[in-house]
Enzyme design. Sequence first.
Site, PDB file in Angstrom:
ATOM      1  N   HIS A 171       1.063  -1.260   0.160  1.00  0.00           N
ATOM      2  CA  HIS A 171       0.209   0.415   0.047  1.00  0.00           C
ATOM      3  C   HIS A 171       0.828   1.331  -0.073  1.00  0.00           C
ATOM      4  CE1 HIS A 171       0.351  -0.668   4.596  1.00  0.00           C
ATOM      5  NE2 HIS A 171       0.817   0.795   4.076  1.00  0.00           N
TER       6      HIS A 171
HETATM    7  P1  TYD Z   1      -1.867  -4.069   7.510  1.00  0.00           P
HETATM    8  O1  TYD Z   1      -2.151  -2.477   6.935  1.00  0.00           O
HETATM    9  O2  TYD Z   1      -3.031  -5.062   5.980  1.00  0.00           O
HETATM   10  O3  TYD Z   1      -0.885  -4.054   7.995  1.00  0.00           O
HETATM   11  P2  TYD Z   1       0.110  -4.182   6.697  1.00  0.00           P
HETATM   12  O4  TYD Z   1       0.836  -3.094   6.134  1.00  0.00           O
HETATM   13  O5  TYD Z   1       1.784  -4.358   7.038  1.00  0.00           O
HETATM   14  O6  TYD Z   1       0.458  -4.922   5.682  1.00  0.00           O
HETATM   15  O7  TYD Z   1      -2.610  -4.326   8.858  1.00  0.00           O
HETATM   16  C1  TYD Z   1      -3.170  -5.712   9.964  1.00  0.00           C
HETATM   17  C2  TYD Z   1      -4.450  -4.832  10.894  1.00  0.00           C
HETATM   18  O8  TYD Z   1      -4.186  -4.431  11.603  1.00  0.00           O
HETATM   19  C3  TYD Z   1      -5.147  -4.660  10.438  1.00  0.00           C
HETATM   20  O9  TYD Z   1      -6.873  -5.063  10.335  1.00  0.00           O
HETATM   21  C4  TYD Z   1      -5.703  -3.017  10.055  1.00  0.00           C
HETATM   22  C5  TYD Z   1      -4.622  -3.122  10.949  1.00  0.00           C
HETATM   23  N1  TYD Z   1      -4.049  -2.394  11.829  1.00  0.00           N
HETATM   24  C6  TYD Z   1      -4.940  -1.559  12.842  1.00  0.00           C
HETATM   25  O10 TYD Z   1      -5.449  -1.367  13.320  1.00  0.00           O
HETATM   26  N2  TYD Z   1      -3.783   0.183  13.328  1.00  0.00           N
HETATM   27  C7  TYD Z   1      -2.659  -0.129  13.191  1.00  0.00           C
HETATM   28  O11 TYD Z   1      -2.050   0.634  13.099  1.00  0.00           O
HETATM   29  C8  TYD Z   1      -2.219  -0.752  11.209  1.00  0.00           C
HETATM   30  C9  TYD Z   1      -1.004  -0.196  10.983  1.00  0.00           C
HETATM   31  C10 TYD Z   1      -2.992  -1.491  11.429  1.00  0.00           C
END
Ligand code: TYD
Length: 134
Positions: A49
Site C-alpha cells: 500500500h
Molecule cells: P495491515 O495494514 O494489513 O498491515 P501491513 O501494512 O503490515 O501489511 O494491518 C493489519 C491489521 O492491523 C489490519 O486489520 C489493520 C490493523 N491495523 C490497525 O488497527 N492499526 C494500525 O495502526 C495498523 C498499522 C494496522
Amino acid sequence: MQVIKYSFQQHGDTRGQLVSLEEFNDIPFRIKRVYYVYDTLPNVRRGFHAHKSLEQIMICIHGKCKVLLDNGLEKKIVYLEKPYEGLYISNNIWREMYDFSEDAVLLVLASDLYHEEDYIRDYDEFLKFIASKN
Ligand code: TYD
C-alpha cells in the site's frame, strides 16, 4: 528516488546500547502512533500500500527485513538490519516489507492515527494517484 535512512545516536556504554527518539529532533514529524510487526512467518510479504498523507519511520529493532520502496517511476530495496537505523517513508510511496528473519521486530513510528481512508491498497490506483499529482 532518494532513500532517507537515519542513523540514530547510540548511547552506548559498558552496560549496552540505548537509542532515544524525540519527535521533531530525531524524527521529522509529530509521532502520533507507534506499531510493530513480529512473529512474521517465512516468505510473508506485507504492506502492499501507499499513503496519501501519512509519513513513517521504520526501524527493525530486532532481526532483519527488507523494504521495497516504489514512487511509481523507480523502485529501491532497503535493508533494515540494525536497531539504530530508521527508514523514512514519505506519503505517496508504495511499500512492501519482506524477507523477515524469524526474530524480526519491525517498529513503525507514524505521523498520524490509523485512518483506512489514507491508504491506497491497489497498485493501479496508486499509479493513477501519482499521475494526478504530477
Ligand atoms: P495491515 O495494514 O494489513 O498491515 P501491513 O501494512 O503490515 O501489511 O494491518 C493489519 C491489521 O492491523 C489490519 O486489520 C489493520 C490493523 N491495523 C490497525 O488497527 N492499526 C494500525 O495502526 C495498523 C498499522 C494496522
